[in-house]
Design a protein around this motif. Sequence first.
Motif, PDB file in Angstrom:
ATOM      1  N   ILE A 166      43.036  18.574  89.757  1.00 48.07           N
ATOM      2  CA  ILE A 166      42.097  18.441  88.650  1.00 48.07           C
ATOM      3  C   ILE A 166      41.623  17.001  88.468  1.00 48.07           C
ATOM      4  CG2 ILE A 166      41.827  18.745  86.143  1.00 48.07           C
ATOM      5  CD1 ILE A 166      43.857  21.044  86.402  1.00 48.07           C
ATOM      6  N   VAL A 167      42.500  16.044  88.675  1.00 48.29           N
ATOM      7  CA  VAL A 167      42.180  14.629  88.435  1.00 48.29           C
ATOM      8  C   VAL A 167      40.905  14.183  89.165  1.00 48.29           C
ATOM      9  CG1 VAL A 167      42.992  12.261  88.803  1.00 48.29           C
ATOM     10  CG2 VAL A 167      44.503  13.953  87.756  1.00 48.29           C
ATOM     11  N   PRO A 168      40.644  14.618  90.409  1.00 44.87           N
ATOM     12  CA  PRO A 168      39.404  14.173  91.056  1.00 44.87           C
ATOM     13  C   PRO A 168      38.135  14.566  90.298  1.00 44.87           C
ATOM     14  CG  PRO A 168      40.897  15.055  92.696  1.00 44.87           C
ATOM     15  CD  PRO A 168      41.494  15.369  91.341  1.00 44.87           C
ATOM     16  N   GLY A 169      38.199  15.603  89.486  1.00 45.81           N
ATOM     17  CA  GLY A 169      37.038  16.033  88.705  1.00 45.81           C
ATOM     18  C   GLY A 169      36.958  15.412  87.323  1.00 45.81           C
ATOM     19  N   LEU A 170      37.922  14.543  86.970  1.00 43.11           N
ATOM     20  CA  LEU A 170      37.927  13.883  85.661  1.00 43.11           C
ATOM     21  C   LEU A 170      36.691  13.000  85.527  1.00 43.11           C
ATOM     22  CD1 LEU A 170      39.524  13.230  83.025  1.00 43.11           C
ATOM     23  CD2 LEU A 170      40.634  11.398  84.322  1.00 43.11           C
ATOM     24  N   LEU A 171      35.929  13.207  84.469  1.00 40.93           N
ATOM     25  CA  LEU A 171      34.717  12.418  84.229  1.00 40.93           C
ATOM     26  C   LEU A 171      35.111  11.133  83.517  1.00 40.93           C
ATOM     27  CD1 LEU A 171      32.427  15.303  82.921  1.00 40.93           C
ATOM     28  CD2 LEU A 171      32.801  14.557  85.290  1.00 40.93           C
ATOM     29  N   ILE A 172      34.920   9.975  84.183  1.00 39.10           N
ATOM     30  CA  ILE A 172      35.403   8.711  83.618  1.00 39.10           C
ATOM     31  C   ILE A 172      34.292   7.705  83.317  1.00 39.10           C
ATOM     32  CG2 ILE A 172      37.709   8.952  84.593  1.00 39.10           C
ATOM     33  CD1 ILE A 172      36.855   6.907  86.747  1.00 39.10           C
ATOM     34  N   THR A 173      33.048   8.057  83.610  1.00 43.10           N
ATOM     35  CA  THR A 173      31.933   7.162  83.271  1.00 43.10           C
ATOM     36  C   THR A 173      30.884   7.945  82.498  1.00 43.10           C
ATOM     37  OG1 THR A 173      30.624   7.630  85.260  1.00 43.10           O
ATOM     38  CG2 THR A 173      32.276   5.839  85.411  1.00 43.10           C
ATOM     39  N   SER A 174      30.057   7.224  81.772  1.00 42.22           N
ATOM     40  CA  SER A 174      28.960   7.867  81.049  1.00 42.22           C
ATOM     41  C   SER A 174      28.052   8.611  82.013  1.00 42.22           C
ATOM     42  CB  SER A 174      28.147   6.818  80.276  1.00 42.22           C
ATOM     43  OG  SER A 174      28.944   6.196  79.316  1.00 42.22           O
ATOM     44  N   GLN A 175      27.763   7.968  83.149  1.00 42.93           N
ATOM     45  CA  GLN A 175      26.876   8.605  84.125  1.00 42.93           C
ATOM     46  C   GLN A 175      27.486   9.880  84.683  1.00 42.93           C
ATOM     47  OE1 GLN A 175      23.624   7.585  84.749  1.00 42.93           O
ATOM     48  NE2 GLN A 175      23.604   9.654  85.596  1.00 42.93           N
ATOM     49  N   ALA A 176      28.795   9.894  84.888  1.00 41.57           N
ATOM     50  CA  ALA A 176      29.454  11.113  85.383  1.00 41.57           C
ATOM     51  C   ALA A 176      29.308  12.253  84.379  1.00 41.57           C
ATOM     52  CB  ALA A 176      30.920  10.839  85.674  1.00 41.57           C
ATOM     53  N   VAL A 177      29.398  11.944  83.083  1.00 49.86           N
ATOM     54  CA  VAL A 177      29.231  12.968  82.050  1.00 49.86           C
ATOM     55  C   VAL A 177      27.796  13.496  82.074  1.00 49.86           C
ATOM     56  CG1 VAL A 177      29.268  13.446  79.566  1.00 49.86           C
ATOM     57  CG2 VAL A 177      31.079  12.048  80.603  1.00 49.86           C
ATOM     58  N   VAL A 178      26.820  12.593  82.143  1.00 49.45           N
ATOM     59  CA  VAL A 178      25.411  12.995  82.197  1.00 49.45           C
ATOM     60  C   VAL A 178      25.157  13.853  83.440  1.00 49.45           C
ATOM     61  CG1 VAL A 178      23.029  12.147  82.461  1.00 49.45           C
ATOM     62  CG2 VAL A 178      24.581  11.049  80.828  1.00 49.45           C
ATOM     63  N   ASP A 179      25.682  13.402  84.581  1.00 48.92           N
ATOM     64  CA  ASP A 179      25.500  14.161  85.824  1.00 48.92           C
ATOM     65  C   ASP A 179      26.127  15.551  85.709  1.00 48.92           C
ATOM     66  OD1 ASP A 179      24.200  11.962  86.883  1.00 48.92           O
ATOM     67  OD2 ASP A 179      25.899  11.328  88.136  1.00 48.92           O
ATOM     68  N   ALA A 180      27.285  15.638  85.056  1.00 47.54           N
ATOM     69  CA  ALA A 180      27.937  16.944  84.872  1.00 47.54           C
ATOM     70  C   ALA A 180      27.094  17.848  83.981  1.00 47.54           C
ATOM     71  CB  ALA A 180      29.336  16.764  84.285  1.00 47.54           C
ATOM     72  N   ILE A 181      26.567  17.298  82.908  1.00 49.05           N
ATOM     73  CA  ILE A 181      25.729  18.096  82.000  1.00 49.05           C
ATOM     74  C   ILE A 181      24.565  18.714  82.772  1.00 49.05           C
ATOM     75  CG2 ILE A 181      24.108  17.957  80.057  1.00 49.05           C
ATOM     76  CD1 ILE A 181      26.066  15.811  78.872  1.00 49.05           C
ATOM     77  N   HIS A 182      23.872  17.885  83.541  1.00 45.53           N
ATOM     78  CA  HIS A 182      22.716  18.385  84.295  1.00 45.53           C
ATOM     79  C   HIS A 182      23.149  19.265  85.473  1.00 45.53           C
ATOM     80  CE1 HIS A 182      19.985  16.114  81.850  1.00 45.53           C
ATOM     81  NE2 HIS A 182      20.654  15.002  82.097  1.00 45.53           N
ATOM     82  N   GLY A 183      24.230  18.883  86.134  1.00 44.30           N
ATOM     83  CA  GLY A 183      24.708  19.647  87.280  1.00 44.30           C
ATOM     84  C   GLY A 183      25.158  21.047  86.918  1.00 44.30           C
ATOM     85  N   PHE A 184      25.897  21.162  85.817  1.00 44.10           N
ATOM     86  CA  PHE A 184      26.353  22.491  85.406  1.00 44.10           C
ATOM     87  C   PHE A 184      25.191  23.329  84.880  1.00 44.10           C
ATOM     88  CE2 PHE A 184      30.536  20.541  85.709  1.00 44.10           C
ATOM     89  CZ  PHE A 184      31.254  21.568  86.300  1.00 44.10           C
ATOM     90  N   ALA A 185      24.220  22.698  84.232  1.00 39.19           N
ATOM     91  CA  ALA A 185      23.019  23.438  83.811  1.00 39.19           C
ATOM     92  C   ALA A 185      22.297  23.974  85.045  1.00 39.19           C
ATOM     93  CB  ALA A 185      22.105  22.543  82.985  1.00 39.19           C
ATOM     94  N   ASP A 186      22.145  23.138  86.064  1.00 38.05           N
ATOM     95  CA  ASP A 186      21.493  23.572  87.305  1.00 38.05           C
ATOM     96  C   ASP A 186      22.295  24.664  88.008  1.00 38.05           C
ATOM     97  OD1 ASP A 186      19.493  21.706  86.806  1.00 38.05           O
ATOM     98  OD2 ASP A 186      20.249  20.248  88.280  1.00 38.05           O
ATOM     99  N   ALA A 187      23.612  24.645  87.847  1.00 44.86           N
ATOM    100  CA  ALA A 187      24.476  25.653  88.472  1.00 44.86           C
ATOM    101  C   ALA A 187      24.412  26.991  87.741  1.00 44.86           C
ATOM    102  CB  ALA A 187      25.920  25.157  88.509  1.00 44.86           C
ATOM    103  N   GLY A 188      23.779  27.008  86.564  1.00 45.31           N
ATOM    104  CA  GLY A 188      23.629  28.254  85.826  1.00 45.31           C
ATOM    105  C   GLY A 188      24.487  28.389  84.584  1.00 45.31           C
TER     106      GLY A 188
END
Length: 145
Positions: free
Chosen positions: A96-118
Amino acid sequence: GPAPAQKGGPEILLGGYSPAAIHRAGRLADGFITGGVGMPAIASQSFKMVVKAWEEAGRPGKPRLVSAVYAAVGQDPAGEGSRYLHDYYGPFAERIVPGLLITSQAVVDAIHGFADAGADELILWPTVPDLEQLARLTEIVVKAG
């Protein structure tokens, strides 16, 4: 009691990573939830399998698709967040640790990435027990729009 807030009772989301769990969610639940994996591509694969199982079961509409990821943004976030995950999960934390979001940009990328994933919804699980962490995440989410 209390009586359900909606007709038919509460929404039921199932999760899991085995094909059997994913197909079960498509056949029986209101939707599917992935948790702890900070990679939208993995969630996307699961979402597609759930939708296929849903359709094969002849169910109307579409399943609700939710993801949840761990975040630790701020001073020494990787260390503090990693410690939390190791305390909670033990050896499984290494997955799980490799997927830990530790930067603001990682959080933003996750928000958009998961939206794109459906994903219909993305839940951010803070791993730092500090109200400042919640404030940081809130600010990032608001700015991400």
